[in-house]
Design an enzyme around this catalytic site. Sequence first.
Site, PDB file in Angstrom:
ATOM      1  N   SER A 142       0.845  -1.197   0.000  1.00 15.68           N
ATOM      2  CA  SER A 142       0.000   0.000   0.000  1.00 15.68           C
ATOM      3  C   SER A 142       0.877   1.243   0.000  1.00 15.68           C
ATOM      4  O   SER A 142       2.021   1.225   0.490  1.00 15.68           O
ATOM      5  CB  SER A 142      -0.898   0.016   1.241  1.00 15.68           C
ATOM      6  OG  SER A 142      -1.594   1.244   1.375  1.00 15.68           O
ATOM      7  N   TYR A 156      -1.605  -1.395  10.270  1.00 15.36           N
ATOM      8  CA  TYR A 156      -1.786  -1.498   8.818  1.00 15.36           C
ATOM      9  C   TYR A 156      -0.573  -0.957   8.055  1.00 15.36           C
ATOM     10  O   TYR A 156       0.020  -1.663   7.232  1.00 15.36           O
ATOM     11  CB  TYR A 156      -3.061  -0.762   8.392  1.00 15.36           C
ATOM     12  CG  TYR A 156      -3.395  -0.978   6.939  1.00 15.36           C
ATOM     13  CD1 TYR A 156      -4.017  -2.151   6.522  1.00 15.36           C
ATOM     14  CD2 TYR A 156      -3.073  -0.026   5.965  1.00 15.36           C
ATOM     15  CE1 TYR A 156      -4.319  -2.370   5.192  1.00 15.36           C
ATOM     16  CE2 TYR A 156      -3.366  -0.237   4.633  1.00 15.36           C
ATOM     17  CZ  TYR A 156      -3.993  -1.409   4.252  1.00 15.36           C
ATOM     18  OH  TYR A 156      -4.271  -1.627   2.918  1.00 15.36           O
TER      19      TYR A 156
END
Length: 269
Positions: A142, A156
């Site tokens: 990401s 995350y």
Amino acid sequence: MPANRPLSLITGASAGIGTAFARRLAVLGHDLVLTARRVDRLEALAAELREKHGVSVMVLPNDLANPGAPQALCDALRQHDLQVDWLINNAGYGVPGSFLANDWKAHADFLQVLLTAPTELAWRLLPGMRKRGYGRIINVASLAGHVPGPAGHTLYAASKAYLIKFSQSLALENREAGVNVCALCPGFTWSEFHDVTGTRDKMNQMPGFMWLSAEQVVRQGIDAVERGQAVYIPGRVNRAIKTIVQLMPDRLAMWLSARESKRYRNADE
């Protein structure tokens, strides 16, 4: 390339980027092994791809939060005499809230799915790729792995940063053996991710130019791994964000991260 159709294993194939990978690789003539928890979605996708593209599709439902899942998947592949040429480590999700707002089981499951499972699958499948002199591994990371970690969703960004560094090392270790490895680092992508985390209403306030479709992300990711790029950020806006953040002093980047993250976090997190 393999003499016959290449075989791709896709984790988290039941929705979003995983489904887009399955559809795109089927168009490119790959046979597929699909895994996720939601069997009904996997079976429906498999039927669609068999009918439209004439490829073989095997469904192996599994929950990667189970520590034994990666070995079980690889054992099933061996039992069916299947050799994986493309590994798409896509399975992932977010755990909303601050670090202490969740119990340890939630964090342990998250780390198993986002860190341990993709690492173990690569470890188990790489020897066969190297022996055959051909392989592709895409670890879906990401843009979050390139910028300061926000408050909330505490693990995350950290997990995605790990996948980026892991992919870089694997790429250097295996490229001479014919195996390309790429960390694909999308930014905001139209998928179920924000519905699951309960932030869809807030995310809909983000300007449209910040978003890419899952299909755009997948096409660019496939092109990147074929070019041998170890890390790829799809979208010019996302690449600009990464560059700007890298040029900022750390304190300024952290301040901006704190300010912006409040715009798309729930107030009770």
